[in-house]
Design an enzyme around this catalytic site. Sequence first.
Site, PDB file in Angstrom:
ATOM      1  N   LYS A  27       0.980  -1.213  -0.201  1.00  0.00           N
ATOM      2  CA  LYS A  27       0.254  -0.089   0.094  1.00  0.00           C
ATOM      3  C   LYS A  27       0.807   1.184   0.152  1.00  0.00           C
ATOM      4  CE  LYS A  27      -3.098   0.754   3.527  1.00  0.00           C
ATOM      5  NZ  LYS A  27      -2.965   2.022   4.275  1.00  0.00           N
ATOM      6  N   SER A  28       1.970   1.325   0.734  1.00  0.00           N
ATOM      7  CA  SER A  28       2.794   2.511   1.160  1.00  0.00           C
ATOM      8  C   SER A  28       3.556   2.794  -0.405  1.00  0.00           C
ATOM      9  CB  SER A  28       3.989   2.360   1.888  1.00  0.00           C
ATOM     10  OG  SER A  28       3.158   2.134   3.297  1.00  0.00           O
ATOM     11  N   GLY A 100      -4.908   7.890   5.691  1.00  0.00           N
ATOM     12  CA  GLY A 100      -4.243   8.611   6.341  1.00  0.00           C
ATOM     13  C   GLY A 100      -3.027   9.212   5.563  1.00  0.00           C
ATOM     14  N   SER A 177       7.614   8.765  12.337  1.00  0.00           N
ATOM     15  CA  SER A 177       6.415   8.686  11.538  1.00  0.00           C
ATOM     16  C   SER A 177       7.132   9.011   9.991  1.00  0.00           C
ATOM     17  CB  SER A 177       5.286   9.786  11.784  1.00  0.00           C
ATOM     18  OG  SER A 177       4.552   9.922  10.362  1.00  0.00           O
ATOM     19  N   ASP A 325       2.128  -1.188  11.883  1.00  0.00           N
ATOM     20  CA  ASP A 325       0.691  -1.681  11.428  1.00  0.00           C
ATOM     21  C   ASP A 325       0.347  -2.984  11.734  1.00  0.00           C
ATOM     22  OD1 ASP A 325       0.394   0.854  10.130  1.00  0.00           O
ATOM     23  OD2 ASP A 325       0.990   0.398   8.209  1.00  0.00           O
ATOM     24  N   LYS A 352      -4.321   5.529  14.794  1.00  0.00           N
ATOM     25  CA  LYS A 352      -4.513   5.019  13.643  1.00  0.00           C
ATOM     26  C   LYS A 352      -6.016   4.978  13.163  1.00  0.00           C
ATOM     27  CE  LYS A 352      -0.126   4.149  13.159  1.00  0.00           C
ATOM     28  NZ  LYS A 352       0.801   4.767  12.266  1.00  0.00           N
ATOM     29  N   ARG A 356      -6.155   1.562  17.902  1.00  0.00           N
ATOM     30  CA  ARG A 356      -5.754   0.040  17.782  1.00  0.00           C
ATOM     31  C   ARG A 356      -5.656  -0.662  19.293  1.00  0.00           C
ATOM     32  NH1 ARG A 356      -2.851   0.150  11.986  1.00  0.00           N
ATOM     33  NH2 ARG A 356      -5.009   0.108  10.609  1.00  0.00           N
ATOM     34  N   ARG A 397      -7.457  -3.447   9.662  1.00  0.00           N
ATOM     35  CA  ARG A 397      -6.510  -4.279  10.217  1.00  0.00           C
ATOM     36  C   ARG A 397      -7.027  -4.940  11.453  1.00  0.00           C
ATOM     37  NH1 ARG A 397      -2.494  -3.713   6.617  1.00  0.00           N
ATOM     38  NH2 ARG A 397      -1.923  -1.635   5.999  1.00  0.00           N
TER      39      ARG A 397
HETATM   40  C1  S3P Z   1       2.756   4.675   6.365  1.00  0.00           C
HETATM   41  C2  S3P Z   1       3.404   5.139   7.444  1.00  0.00           C
HETATM   42  C3  S3P Z   1       2.777   4.655   8.699  1.00  0.00           C
HETATM   43  C4  S3P Z   1       1.831   3.449   8.553  1.00  0.00           C
HETATM   44  C5  S3P Z   1       0.728   3.863   7.525  1.00  0.00           C
HETATM   45  C6  S3P Z   1       1.584   3.867   6.251  1.00  0.00           C
HETATM   46  C7  S3P Z   1       3.132   5.419   5.035  1.00  0.00           C
HETATM   47  O1  S3P Z   1       2.208   5.676   9.488  1.00  0.00           O
HETATM   48  O2  S3P Z   1       1.100   3.278   9.935  1.00  0.00           O
HETATM   49  O3  S3P Z   1      -0.115   2.750   7.372  1.00  0.00           O
HETATM   50  O4  S3P Z   1       3.071   5.057   3.779  1.00  0.00           O
HETATM   51  O5  S3P Z   1       4.171   6.434   5.378  1.00  0.00           O
HETATM   52  P1  S3P Z   1       2.861   6.819  10.240  1.00  0.00           P
HETATM   53  O6  S3P Z   1       3.622   7.773   9.757  1.00  0.00           O
HETATM   54  O7  S3P Z   1       1.725   7.581  10.845  1.00  0.00           O
HETATM   55  O8  S3P Z   1       3.567   5.939  11.448  1.00  0.00           O
END
Ligand code: S3P
Length: 440
Positions: A27-28, A100, A177, A325, A352, A356, A397
């Site tokens: 996903k990222s 997010g 983050s 995650d 999140k 969670r 999740r």
């Molecule tokens: C992500 C970073 C993480 C993760 C999210 C995806 C990303 O969030 O929890 O599912 O793709 O950069 P945080 O930056 O809030 O830790």
Amino acid sequence: MSNENKQQFHVKAGGVLSGSIRVPGDKSISHRSIMFGALAEGVTNVSGFLNGEDNLATLNVFRSMGVDITDPVDGKLKITGVGMHGLKEPASSLDVGNSGTSIRLLSGLLSGAISKQAFNVVLTGDSSLSQRPMKRVTDPLKDMGALVETNDKGTPPLKIHGGKSLTGIEYKMPMASAQVKSCLLLAGLYAQGKTCVTEPAPTRDHTERMLKGFGYKVESNNGHICLEGGGKLTATDIDIPADISSATFYMVGATIAEGSDITLEHVGINPTRIGVINILRLMGASIELQNERDVGGEPVADIRVKSAKLKGIKIPEDQVPLAIDEFPAIFVAASCAEGETILTGAEELRVKESDRIQVMADGLQLLGIKANATPDGIKIQGGQLHGGQVDSHGDHRTAMSFAMAALVADSDIIIDDCANVATSFPSFLTLANQSGLTIS
Ligand code: S3P
């Protein structure tokens, strides 16, 4: 509540996970492939793209701003980049749904991309996203000269003002983050001078890796990441590995369901993402990495998991950002371990897609496990999981984690509010039913 939000999983108790499956794309990395491909010069061909709601939200944002992106077919799509300053004014506000990553990365990217244009952009989201904290990105963006408004509570919608030129900053992140880091690096592409971010602990580095893949110079040194503004991105092809976060449910399921032996193919094993493997191994799991290889700048392996007896552990805090995650699923593993598992230093889990810590503690207690939430973590005493009805609180999740719990529960588990599984893993039910669970 809409009917969609009422989607329920009915998971039969018992089962053994076996066979060989490929879970969908990361996903990222999928989000970033669209963002960078859109701003690049030239055509970017993507394969392994995750066709989930979150990534489609990012895709639609760029289409709304004039970028030509083909429909994903079997994980393949083509992006015709418009260059760093080629985005056009969208006709209306941009809805990123539950995502997010979209809203936080886009707040930086768009602050930069419209810094020489005379229009504003509004980013909105669903009810969960509308409660999540955004000051973590808007405060440092303000220091760079951007103007991004939140509502009174520091939550979405975000209004990004065009025509605000940016200057590089040196920013020490208060929390680990990757979204904040990436937001600032993306704004930094457009800033005058150097933008540097220091992270308190390593977080996923897909932004840094992909920027380099698009020909942009990024310096990383012991958690201090810098880039110089004013450069350009050059299109490149991207092959996205399977998402270790989605593979996690099957890793946990196979570990706890006696007699299981499953192979997860072509999974990304970037060192900033493998906390779940490290933690499960510390608990006694049998996880073997096979055919380790490099795919377009990201390490990949086939992961073979056999069932194993687990023991409770104190989870090392340095693993928390590397498994951020994966904790809902790890909590299910902890529920099946002998003894107590203690997690600390994980307050980020409370902001999140749901809280969670609380949602998992409540659900596991309902299923007969002693699970006590603490401000920054949880204490779980392993035991016998029972059947029952739990609420995922619209969090993909937590829903998929509770589904895996049914493998060892003594009667069926019903999970409420599961529609958001489609945000990250639209084929979850099909793959789960193929590999040994029975979910309707
Ligand atoms: C992500 C970073 C993480 C993760 C999210 C995806 C990303 O969030 O929890 O599912 O793709 O950069 P945080 O930056 O809030 O830790």
